[in-house]
Design an enzyme around this catalytic site. Structure first.
Site, PDB file in Angstrom:
ATOM      1  N   LYS A 114       0.830  -1.213   0.000  1.00 45.39           N
ATOM      2  CA  LYS A 114       0.000   0.000   0.000  1.00 45.39           C
ATOM      3  C   LYS A 114       0.858   1.255   0.000  1.00 45.39           C
ATOM      4  O   LYS A 114       0.546   2.230  -0.681  1.00 45.39           O
ATOM      5  CB  LYS A 114      -0.948   0.017   1.208  1.00 45.39           C
ATOM      6  CG  LYS A 114      -2.098  -0.973   1.068  1.00 45.39           C
ATOM      7  CD  LYS A 114      -3.198  -0.702   2.084  1.00 45.39           C
ATOM      8  CE  LYS A 114      -4.349  -1.670   1.907  1.00 45.39           C
ATOM      9  NZ  LYS A 114      -5.386  -1.564   2.922  1.00 45.39           N
ATOM     10  N   LYS A 197      -8.274  -9.260  -7.160  1.00 48.70           N
ATOM     11  CA  LYS A 197      -9.304  -9.478  -6.134  1.00 48.70           C
ATOM     12  C   LYS A 197     -10.358  -8.370  -6.221  1.00 48.70           C
ATOM     13  O   LYS A 197     -10.007  -7.197  -6.383  1.00 48.70           O
ATOM     14  CB  LYS A 197      -8.576  -9.455  -4.779  1.00 48.70           C
ATOM     15  CG  LYS A 197      -9.458  -9.505  -3.573  1.00 48.70           C
ATOM     16  CD  LYS A 197      -8.597  -9.366  -2.317  1.00 48.70           C
ATOM     17  CE  LYS A 197      -9.312  -8.624  -1.287  1.00 48.70           C
ATOM     18  NZ  LYS A 197      -9.181  -7.735  -0.412  1.00 48.70           N
ATOM     19  N   LYS A 200     -13.522  -3.234  -2.302  1.00 50.56           N
ATOM     20  CA  LYS A 200     -14.390  -2.075  -2.046  1.00 50.56           C
ATOM     21  C   LYS A 200     -13.772  -0.811  -2.624  1.00 50.56           C
ATOM     22  O   LYS A 200     -14.463   0.093  -3.018  1.00 50.56           O
ATOM     23  CB  LYS A 200     -14.539  -1.854  -0.542  1.00 50.56           C
ATOM     24  CG  LYS A 200     -15.495  -2.771   0.150  1.00 50.56           C
ATOM     25  CD  LYS A 200     -15.686  -2.285   1.590  1.00 50.56           C
ATOM     26  CE  LYS A 200     -15.274  -3.301   2.618  1.00 50.56           C
ATOM     27  NZ  LYS A 200     -13.911  -3.196   3.123  1.00 50.56           N
TER      28      LYS A 200
HETATM   29  N1  AQP Z   1     -12.656 -10.365  -3.257  1.00 47.53           N
HETATM   30  C1  AQP Z   1     -12.822 -10.966  -2.089  1.00 47.53           C
HETATM   31  N2  AQP Z   1     -13.061 -12.293  -2.031  1.00 47.53           N
HETATM   32  C2  AQP Z   1     -13.235 -12.910  -0.844  1.00 47.53           C
HETATM   33  N3  AQP Z   1     -13.190 -12.275   0.339  1.00 47.53           N
HETATM   34  C3  AQP Z   1     -12.960 -10.962   0.340  1.00 47.53           C
HETATM   35  N4  AQP Z   1     -12.866 -10.051   1.323  1.00 47.53           N
HETATM   36  C4  AQP Z   1     -12.636  -8.842   0.778  1.00 47.53           C
HETATM   37  N5  AQP Z   1     -12.586  -8.924  -0.557  1.00 47.53           N
HETATM   38  C5  AQP Z   1     -12.773 -10.232  -0.864  1.00 47.53           C
HETATM   39  C6  AQP Z   1     -13.015 -10.343   2.750  1.00 47.53           C
HETATM   40  O1  AQP Z   1     -13.875  -9.342   3.294  1.00 47.53           O
HETATM   41  C7  AQP Z   1     -13.378  -8.887   4.560  1.00 47.53           C
HETATM   42  C8  AQP Z   1     -13.146  -7.388   4.427  1.00 47.53           C
HETATM   43  O2  AQP Z   1     -12.089  -6.911   5.126  1.00 47.53           O
HETATM   44  P1  AQP Z   1     -11.636  -5.384   5.061  1.00 47.53           P
HETATM   45  O3  AQP Z   1     -12.799  -4.492   4.915  1.00 47.53           O
HETATM   46  O4  AQP Z   1     -10.782  -5.159   6.270  1.00 47.53           O
HETATM   47  O5  AQP Z   1     -10.731  -5.164   3.816  1.00 47.53           O
HETATM   48  P2  AQP Z   1     -10.248  -5.979   2.588  1.00 47.53           P
HETATM   49  O6  AQP Z   1      -9.962  -7.384   2.879  1.00 47.53           O
HETATM   50  O7  AQP Z   1      -9.103  -5.188   2.005  1.00 47.53           O
HETATM   51  O8  AQP Z   1     -11.543  -5.887   1.658  1.00 47.53           O
HETATM   52  P3  AQP Z   1     -11.832  -4.926   0.475  1.00 47.53           P
HETATM   53  O9  AQP Z   1     -13.244  -5.101   0.073  1.00 47.53           O
HETATM   54  O10 AQP Z   1     -10.781  -5.100  -0.589  1.00 47.53           O
HETATM   55  O11 AQP Z   1     -11.712  -3.493   1.128  1.00 47.53           O
HETATM   56  P4  AQP Z   1     -10.718  -2.271   0.866  1.00 47.53           P
HETATM   57  O12 AQP Z   1     -10.882  -1.949  -0.580  1.00 47.53           O
HETATM   58  O13 AQP Z   1     -11.228  -1.200   1.763  1.00 47.53           O
HETATM   59  O14 AQP Z   1      -9.323  -2.685   1.194  1.00 47.53           O
HETATM   60  C9  AQP Z   1     -12.141  -9.740   4.856  1.00 47.53           C
HETATM   61  O15 AQP Z   1     -12.528 -10.850   5.645  1.00 47.53           O
HETATM   62  C10 AQP Z   1     -11.700 -10.202   3.497  1.00 47.53           C
HETATM   63  O16 AQP Z   1     -10.972 -11.413   3.514  1.00 47.53           O
END
Ligand code: AQP
Length: 334
Positions: A114, A197, A200
């Site tokens: 990051k 992946k 969000k």
């Molecule tokens: N693409 C994905 N497939 C399966 N699981 C996923 N998770 C996220 N994206 C996928 C799971 O959702 C939870 C979210 O955790 P987070 O909000 O701390 O951040 P993250 O993992 O980085 O999820 P995002 O959606 O990609 O958010 P941003 O963009 O804010 O970083 C976790 O349990 C993760 O495994």
């Protein structure tokens, strides 16, 4: 027999959760909340490690909590709360930061990725200490298991190291938690770029299926998902990432094995397959979306529920923190 304790959370980093969050986290949490004494938080203190608009952050935090409940996390059974409502998180993070090596924190690959993307000047110290706050979240509740995606495994390893280090320096204080790593089959990829992946915070929303999207928008995104020129519905992650990703989603939401879905669509085109998937996704999302919007219509009631849950969380967290202060040698106020 007392239940083992489970802890997990998500960042309120968007107005809606995406289907990866739903399949990779919420569905698993929902399934685990009976067997475990579960704590699910909306980790707003983690979200502010990147710049946020204050009013929008408040809104996203409520929306994230509403979607947890709408997806089946029961606030009367599991402890579902907002991280910043329990002050002990920030306090324990400080204590743990004093026993974390600078080099040790610097080895966290998520920070390296990051910060490289953002550049050193745009990267906050909070992003650097993000895993220490995550360790505090987990250790405050004497957590046994932490369900996480593969990318978070290193952070849970750090949490274990910190718990063991604290216990050996100051006496047994923390349960040393174990990660439960999400199956690769629960990982969802972007519909327009099926080697990345789904996230969000993706720059383009075209390949992201949002839980709160209108059904017609969800349908359009599925019909436009990237596939390949072969024309056969077959799972092959390396050669056919687009179709494989759609099969993963189909299987996760319908509960049917991938092979059975491949058989059903054998000799039929991608159009039919996508229509089938569209129906599965839209009918899964519809009640969740409706329930989330209903909860968001009454923010006072939602805030009340979150407050009750935060009180339950704080009772445990404050007791752990008091022991920690005592062990470390902080003079208590007379
Ligand atoms: N693409 C994905 N497939 C399966 N699981 C996923 N998770 C996220 N994206 C996928 C799971 O959702 C939870 C979210 O955790 P987070 O909000 O701390 O951040 P993250 O993992 O980085 O999820 P995002 O959606 O990609 O958010 P941003 O963009 O804010 O970083 C976790 O349990 C993760 O495994």
């Amino acid at each position: 027999m007392t239940k083992q304790r489970l802890y997990s959370g998500m960042q309120p980093s968007a107005d809606s959760l995406q289907i990866g969050n739903y399949i990779g986290a919420l569905l698993q949490w929902r399934g685990m909340q009976e067997e475990y004494d579960a704590f699910f938080s909306v980790v707003d203190l983690h979200a502010i490690t990147v710049a946020q608009d204050p009013e929008h952050l408040r809104e996203k935090t409520r929306r994230t909590a509403a979607q947890y409940i709408a997806a089946g996390i029961e606030p009367s059974r599991s402890t579902l709360y907002v991280q910043s409502h329990v002050r002990a998180h920030a306090e324990l993070a400080w204590i743990l930061s004093t026993i974390t090596g600078f080099g040790e924190a610097g080895r966290m690959t998520q920070f390296k990725d990051k910060s490289q993307k953002q550049g050193a000047d745009a990267t906050s110290v909070g992003l650097f200490t993000y895993p220490i706050l995550m360790a505090a979240d987990i250790l405050l509740y004497q957590t046994d298991v932490v369900p996480v995606g593969d990318d978070q495994k290193q952070h849970v390893e750090l949490t274990r190291d910190l718990a063991e280090r604290f216990n050996s320096r100051f006496g047994d204080t923390f349960v040393v938690p174990k990660p439960v790593i999400q199956a690769e089959t629960a990982r969802i990829y972007d519909l327009q770029d099926p080697t990345s992946k789904m996230s969000k915070s993706a720059e383009s929303h075209a390949g992201v299926l949002w839980l709160l999207d209108e059904p017609s928008v969800t349908a359009k995104k599925i019909m436009r998902a990237v596939t390949d020129s072969e024309g056969s519905v077959r799972y092959d992650r390396s050669e056919k990432p687009g179709v494989s990703n759609l099969l993963t989603i189909y299987s996760a939401l319908s509960g049917r094995p991938i092979a059975e879905i491949e058989d059903e669509y054998a000799g039929r085109g991608y159009g039919d397959f996508k229509k089938g998937l569209r129906d599965v996704v839209v009918s899964e999302f519809e009640p969740v979306r409706a329930r989330a919007l209903e909860l968001l219509d009454d923010p006072a009631e939602l805030d009340r529920l979150l407050a009750v849950n935060a009180d339950r969380a704080a009772e445990i967290a404050d007791a752990t923190l008091a022991t920690v202060y005592e062990r470390v040698g902080l003079l208590r106020r007379g």
